[in-house]
Design a protein around this motif. Structure first.
Motif, PDB file in Angstrom:
ATOM      1  N   GLU A 163       0.798  -1.170   0.098  1.00 19.36           N
ATOM      2  CA  GLU A 163      -0.061  -0.197  -0.034  1.00 19.36           C
ATOM      3  C   GLU A 163       1.059   1.215  -0.002  1.00 19.36           C
ATOM      4  O   GLU A 163       0.391   2.362  -0.594  1.00 19.36           O
ATOM      5  CB  GLU A 163      -0.923   0.059   1.237  1.00 19.36           C
ATOM      6  CG  GLU A 163      -0.587   0.223   2.562  1.00 19.36           C
ATOM      7  CD  GLU A 163       0.049  -1.180   3.170  1.00 19.36           C
ATOM      8  OE1 GLU A 163      -0.121  -2.149   2.397  1.00 19.36           O
ATOM      9  OE2 GLU A 163       0.212  -1.227   4.281  1.00 19.36           O
ATOM     10  N   LEU A 198      -6.689  14.927   0.986  1.00 15.81           N
ATOM     11  CA  LEU A 198      -7.063  14.381   2.328  1.00 15.81           C
ATOM     12  C   LEU A 198      -8.805  15.123   2.449  1.00 15.81           C
ATOM     13  O   LEU A 198      -9.596  14.048   2.760  1.00 15.81           O
ATOM     14  CB  LEU A 198      -6.301  15.160   3.503  1.00 15.81           C
ATOM     15  CG  LEU A 198      -6.959  14.682   5.081  1.00 15.81           C
ATOM     16  CD1 LEU A 198      -6.627  12.973   4.999  1.00 15.81           C
ATOM     17  CD2 LEU A 198      -6.104  15.599   6.030  1.00 15.81           C
ATOM     18  N   PRO A 226      -9.917   7.744   0.194  1.00 16.62           N
ATOM     19  CA  PRO A 226      -8.817   7.068   0.731  1.00 16.62           C
ATOM     20  C   PRO A 226      -7.922   6.278  -0.023  1.00 16.62           C
ATOM     21  O   PRO A 226      -6.509   6.231  -0.099  1.00 16.62           O
ATOM     22  CB  PRO A 226      -9.300   6.197   1.942  1.00 16.62           C
ATOM     23  CG  PRO A 226     -10.554   7.012   2.391  1.00 16.62           C
ATOM     24  CD  PRO A 226     -11.124   7.444   0.777  1.00 16.62           C
ATOM     25  N   GLN A 227      -8.583   5.438  -1.070  1.00 17.21           N
ATOM     26  CA  GLN A 227      -7.935   4.505  -2.021  1.00 17.21           C
ATOM     27  C   GLN A 227      -6.729   5.192  -2.717  1.00 17.21           C
ATOM     28  O   GLN A 227      -5.780   4.869  -3.104  1.00 17.21           O
ATOM     29  CB  GLN A 227      -8.995   3.867  -2.948  1.00 17.21           C
ATOM     30  CG  GLN A 227      -9.722   2.918  -2.126  1.00 17.21           C
ATOM     31  CD  GLN A 227     -10.965   3.478  -1.544  1.00 17.21           C
ATOM     32  OE1 GLN A 227     -11.109   4.741  -1.422  1.00 17.21           O
ATOM     33  NE2 GLN A 227     -11.931   2.553  -1.483  1.00 17.21           N
ATOM     34  N   TRP A 268      -5.279   8.400  -1.618  1.00 16.34           N
ATOM     35  CA  TRP A 268      -4.600   9.214  -0.745  1.00 16.34           C
ATOM     36  C   TRP A 268      -2.892   9.027  -1.132  1.00 16.34           C
ATOM     37  O   TRP A 268      -2.428   7.921  -1.089  1.00 16.34           O
ATOM     38  CB  TRP A 268      -4.735   8.650   0.868  1.00 16.34           C
ATOM     39  CG  TRP A 268      -5.777   9.506   1.329  1.00 16.34           C
ATOM     40  CD1 TRP A 268      -6.680  10.299   0.641  1.00 16.34           C
ATOM     41  CD2 TRP A 268      -6.585   8.977   2.855  1.00 16.34           C
ATOM     42  NE1 TRP A 268      -7.760  10.659   1.792  1.00 16.34           N
ATOM     43  CE2 TRP A 268      -7.575  10.004   2.746  1.00 16.34           C
ATOM     44  CE3 TRP A 268      -6.233   8.080   3.575  1.00 16.34           C
ATOM     45  CZ2 TRP A 268      -8.473   9.873   3.896  1.00 16.34           C
ATOM     46  CZ3 TRP A 268      -6.918   8.100   4.728  1.00 16.34           C
ATOM     47  CH2 TRP A 268      -8.210   9.037   4.981  1.00 16.34           C
ATOM     48  N   VAL A 274      -0.320  12.380   2.667  1.00 14.12           N
ATOM     49  CA  VAL A 274      -1.346  11.958   3.739  1.00 14.12           C
ATOM     50  C   VAL A 274      -0.940  10.856   4.641  1.00 14.12           C
ATOM     51  O   VAL A 274      -1.176  11.003   5.907  1.00 14.12           O
ATOM     52  CB  VAL A 274      -2.653  11.693   2.980  1.00 14.12           C
ATOM     53  CG1 VAL A 274      -3.736  11.358   4.196  1.00 14.12           C
ATOM     54  CG2 VAL A 274      -3.205  12.969   1.972  1.00 14.12           C
ATOM     55  N   LEU A 275      -0.293   9.843   4.122  1.00 14.47           N
ATOM     56  CA  LEU A 275       0.030   8.638   4.999  1.00 14.47           C
ATOM     57  C   LEU A 275       1.205   9.120   5.932  1.00 14.47           C
ATOM     58  O   LEU A 275       1.261   8.933   6.838  1.00 14.47           O
ATOM     59  CB  LEU A 275       0.479   7.618   4.167  1.00 14.47           C
ATOM     60  CG  LEU A 275      -0.623   7.062   2.929  1.00 14.47           C
ATOM     61  CD1 LEU A 275      -0.241   5.578   2.574  1.00 14.47           C
ATOM     62  CD2 LEU A 275      -1.945   6.884   3.732  1.00 14.47           C
ATOM     63  N   SER A 324      -0.425  11.010   8.799  1.00 12.16           N
ATOM     64  CA  SER A 324      -1.070  10.255   9.717  1.00 12.16           C
ATOM     65  C   SER A 324      -0.075   9.388  10.583  1.00 12.16           C
ATOM     66  O   SER A 324      -0.355   9.202  11.557  1.00 12.16           O
ATOM     67  CB  SER A 324      -2.382   9.429   9.142  1.00 12.16           C
ATOM     68  OG  SER A 324      -1.684   8.615   8.140  1.00 12.16           O
ATOM     69  N   THR A 325       0.962   9.016   9.727  1.00 10.11           N
ATOM     70  CA  THR A 325       1.866   7.821  10.607  1.00 10.11           C
ATOM     71  C   THR A 325       2.754   8.810  11.561  1.00 10.11           C
ATOM     72  O   THR A 325       2.708   8.588  12.705  1.00 10.11           O
ATOM     73  CB  THR A 325       2.918   7.605   9.572  1.00 10.11           C
ATOM     74  OG1 THR A 325       2.377   6.901   8.416  1.00 10.11           O
ATOM     75  CG2 THR A 325       4.026   6.510  10.324  1.00 10.11           C
ATOM     76  N   ALA A 326       2.982  10.148  11.433  1.00  9.73           N
ATOM     77  CA  ALA A 326       3.735  11.228  12.102  1.00  9.73           C
ATOM     78  C   ALA A 326       2.814  11.595  13.346  1.00  9.73           C
ATOM     79  O   ALA A 326       3.107  11.427  14.427  1.00  9.73           O
ATOM     80  CB  ALA A 326       4.219  12.313  11.375  1.00  9.73           C
ATOM     81  N   LEU A 327       1.541  12.224  12.877  1.00 14.92           N
ATOM     82  CA  LEU A 327       0.942  12.851  13.838  1.00 14.92           C
ATOM     83  C   LEU A 327      -0.092  11.905  14.563  1.00 14.92           C
ATOM     84  O   LEU A 327      -0.210  12.148  15.867  1.00 14.92           O
ATOM     85  CB  LEU A 327      -0.061  14.118  13.117  1.00 14.92           C
ATOM     86  CG  LEU A 327       0.924  14.917  12.460  1.00 14.92           C
ATOM     87  CD1 LEU A 327       0.032  15.939  11.775  1.00 14.92           C
ATOM     88  CD2 LEU A 327       1.613  15.777  13.202  1.00 14.92           C
ATOM     89  N   ALA A 328      -0.872  11.014  13.987  1.00 15.18           N
ATOM     90  CA  ALA A 328      -1.769   9.961  14.653  1.00 15.18           C
ATOM     91  C   ALA A 328      -1.078   8.913  15.145  1.00 15.18           C
ATOM     92  O   ALA A 328      -1.191   8.577  16.268  1.00 15.18           O
ATOM     93  CB  ALA A 328      -3.037   9.932  13.756  1.00 15.18           C
ATOM     94  N   GLY A 329      -0.227   8.305  14.289  1.00 13.20           N
ATOM     95  CA  GLY A 329       0.729   7.024  14.702  1.00 13.20           C
ATOM     96  C   GLY A 329       1.891   7.270  15.667  1.00 13.20           C
ATOM     97  O   GLY A 329       2.299   6.341  16.190  1.00 13.20           O
ATOM     98  N   ASP A 367       4.657   7.846  14.966  1.00 16.83           N
ATOM     99  CA  ASP A 367       5.782   6.908  14.397  1.00 16.83           C
ATOM    100  C   ASP A 367       7.010   7.772  13.628  1.00 16.83           C
ATOM    101  O   ASP A 367       6.684   7.616  12.355  1.00 16.83           O
ATOM    102  CB  ASP A 367       5.261   5.709  13.838  1.00 16.83           C
ATOM    103  CG  ASP A 367       6.374   4.682  13.742  1.00 16.83           C
ATOM    104  OD1 ASP A 367       7.515   4.957  13.727  1.00 16.83           O
ATOM    105  OD2 ASP A 367       6.015   3.489  13.100  1.00 16.83           O
TER     106      ASP A 367
END
Lengths: 282, 334
Positions: free
Chosen positions: A61, A227, A232-233, A235, A239-240, A243-248, A250
């Motif tokens: 993905e 966004l 989402p398919q 994105w 965008v990823l 979300s990885t940095a801010l929500a995840g 990581d």
């Protein structure tokens, strides 16, 4: 004495380079450093080294998102060049006063934030008060419909965002383009299309490629429009990464993804430069 | 000696930060003045940023010995993240006699007494009543046949994780393992045909609700109530399984020197008077049982509900944020 003067001149002239290097190199190095650090669930990253974040990049993905980013950038750059070139050409043929009005108008749109623009497009494409109501009034559509989320909405918004850059990049070249050469070609019997492809295109290929590249690079990192307006398919990578940095939380993985995207962008730049140069030689 | 002021004359003060905008203004206008009247301690109200950068910046400022505030309003997950980094100062139960006024669930002994519940907020089933008839009373309606109808928050922060766990897996404990998270996310995947908008920013969902882009979805109860006041056709429903309750806590960065003043504020915040102000003027749910408050039915209903809530799965999210985020993104983008 002369040596000292030259040194002073060199120092005086080198500060923009040094500033640029500092502003680009230091964040880039930090990005690389974080990408090889272990994750820290409570904070940003912890000291130490691991290639874990890079190993995770090979997931389908993420490769898909990278391809989506590049495809989006190429499509948006091609459309904005296709629209921007004739628009700029028309502007350069206008009277001075009209030119200024157009250029000021295009510059003004740059002062709007992309967040605001994306939300405006969301409203503009909505079922209730959106463009589809205009299409219904014109008889083009049967009933008002929502036009988001869709790739078309994302691309339309991004073209709006990058078009001023395309016009401003092409403007100096096209305004210097002499009409005599086109007239000469026409006098020699070339059709308008032939005159365009054999005279205007070769003279402006370099700058047009720069405009294309600039539009593509501006788009490849687009975050808010896909966004807010996209599925989402589709994105893109940005965008990823967000979300990885801010929500995840990581940061190492997000940094590795950024470096991945940076690599793809550099590749795109090299490829575009090749196309521009290769054709010129032929 | 006229130039030496007595200690009594020295102005005592406190810098308190909350999330910016309406929130911060409401605290500054209605809650802090009541505290100043009661204690004589002046409050300087500060806006704090939302999102991941808030804690990142605060940790650095605290290390440098100069946190920008003495007390901050902290999301439940950031309490845990800050604790893991040794950011918070511990409080003294003896200095907070009102602490026992809080609802039982907010008095549970945590591993450290470094956070005091400030207010709660709910994520509810928000619908457009013109498009959704009859109005649903259960979260299971999300899974019924409603193609392209909903707006649902995307990612590991989404309350859809708690909703799915509570509705189909008997509670949020299932989120405490990767295997359990996979099961919950597989159930959420069944929603994909119904979800038109996977939002990350609440403004996107608000615009979609105002413009009839979605028939409903999961949204903040307090913002929905403001939208109702502004004439938008929305209704916020507490489903029978419960709405998802998140709580904000007051925490003190340990480089702040205002220990006594901060504890006086915390003690004030735990009073029914303060919680009534929070409910009436900030629009957040009180963290004291309703029986102790003088809120009218309408006032209580505008911020809370008597239906037991689903508590946010903070511990699971703290432990598995990255895994949840990856698996959620994988599900939603495929």
């Amino acid at each position: 004495m002369q040596h000292a003067a030259r040194l002073r001149l060199a120092l005086l002239l080198s500060w923009p380079t040094l500033t640029l290097l500092g502003l680009v190199a230091i964040p880039a190095l930090l990005l690389i450093r974080i990408s090889i650090a272990p994750r820290d669930p409570s904070g940003m990253w912890s000291p130490g080294f691991t290639l874990h974040a890079y190993r995770a990049l090979m997931e389908p993905e993420l490769l898909g998102a990278l391809l989506d980013s590049v495809e989006m950038a190429v499509v948006v750059a091609a459309i904005s060049l296709g629209l921007g070139f004739p628009l700029t050409y028309l502007i350069t043929r206008m009277r001075r006063g009209q030119q200024v009005v157009w250029l000021v108008f295009l510059l003004t749109t740059l002062s709007l934030s992309d967040v605001l623009i994306a939300f405006s497009w969301q409203v503009m494409l909505s079922k209730r008060i959106g463009l589809s109501n205009v299409f219904v009034a014109l008889g083009l559509m049967d009933a008002p419909a929502s036009l988001t989320p869709s790739s078309g909405a994302v691309i339309a918004c991004l073209v709006y965002l990058v078009l001023p850059f395309t016009v401003l990049t092409l403007f100096p070249v096209l305004s210097r383009l002499k009409t005599d050469v086109i007239e000469a070609a026409r006098t020699l019997g070339a059709s308008p299309l032939r005159a365009f492809t054999s005279v205007v295109v070769p003279l402006t290929r370099g700058p047009a490629m720069i405009a294309f590249l600039m539009a593509a690079i501006l788009t490849v990192g687009a975050y808010v429009p896909p966004l807010v307006l996209g599925r989402p398919q589709h994105w893109p990578m940005a965008v990823l990464i967000g979300s990885t940095a801010l929500a995840g939380h990581d940061l190492p993985r997000a940094s590795a993804m950024s470096i991945f995207l940076l690599g793809a962008t550099i590749l795109l730049a090299i490829l575009t430069a090749r196309v521009a140069r290769g054709r010129r030689r032929a | 000696m006229p130039f030496i002021r007595s200690a009594k004359g020295t102005a005592r003060s406190l810098k308190i930060s909350t999330f910016g905008g309406y929130f911060e203004r409401s605290f500054a206008e209605h809650v802090y003045p009541a505290f100043t009247r009661a204690t004589g301690i002046a409050v300087q109200s500060i806006e704090q940023p939302e999102g991941a950068q808030f804690l990142f910046q605060l940790v650095e400022a605290n290390k440098a010995g100069s946190p920008p505030m003495d007390l901050c309003c902290t999301l439940n997950i950031d309490v845990l993240r800050g604790r893991a980094q040794g950011l918070w100062r511990g409080f003294d139960h003896a200095k907070l006699p009102n602490f026992t006024q809080l609802s039982g669930k907010f008095q549970d002994s945590q591993s450290a007494f470094d956070s005091v519940a400030a207010m709660s907020w709910y994520m509810t089933f928000v619908i457009n009543p013109d498009e959704m008839k009859p109005a649903p009373d259960s979260w299971t309606a999300l899974w019924d046949t409603h193609p392209n109808a909903w707006g649902v928050m995307s990612g590991s922060v989404s309350p859809i994780l708690e909703i799915t766990a509570q509705t189909y897996f008997g509670g949020t404990e299932i989120l405490m393992s990767q295997h359990g998270i996979d099961k919950v996310i597989a159930k959420i995947a069944e929603l994909k045909g119904n979800v038109k908008l996977w939002w990350q920013d609440e403004g996107t969902m608000q615009t979609a609700l105002v413009n009839d882009e979605v028939a409903g979805g999961i949204y903040m109860h307090d913002t929905a109530m403001v939208m109702v006041k502004n004439g938008t056709s929305v209704r916020s429903i507490f489903p029978k399984e419960g709405a998802v309750e998140s709580t904000n806590f007051w925490c003190q960065p340990n480089a702040s020197a205002k220990t006594d003043e901060a504890q006086e504020f915390l003690n004030f915040s735990c009073t029914p008077e303060a919680q009534q102000l929070v409910a009436r003027f900030v629009g957040s749910a009180p963290v004291i049982d309703r029986a102790k408050l003088n809120l009218t039915d309408a006032e209580f209903a505008s911020v809370s509900s008597s239906i037991p809530s689903i508590p946010a799965a903070t511990q699971a999210r703290f432990q598995f944020t990255d895994y949840m985020e990856r698996q959620f993104t994988k599900m939603v983008t495929s």
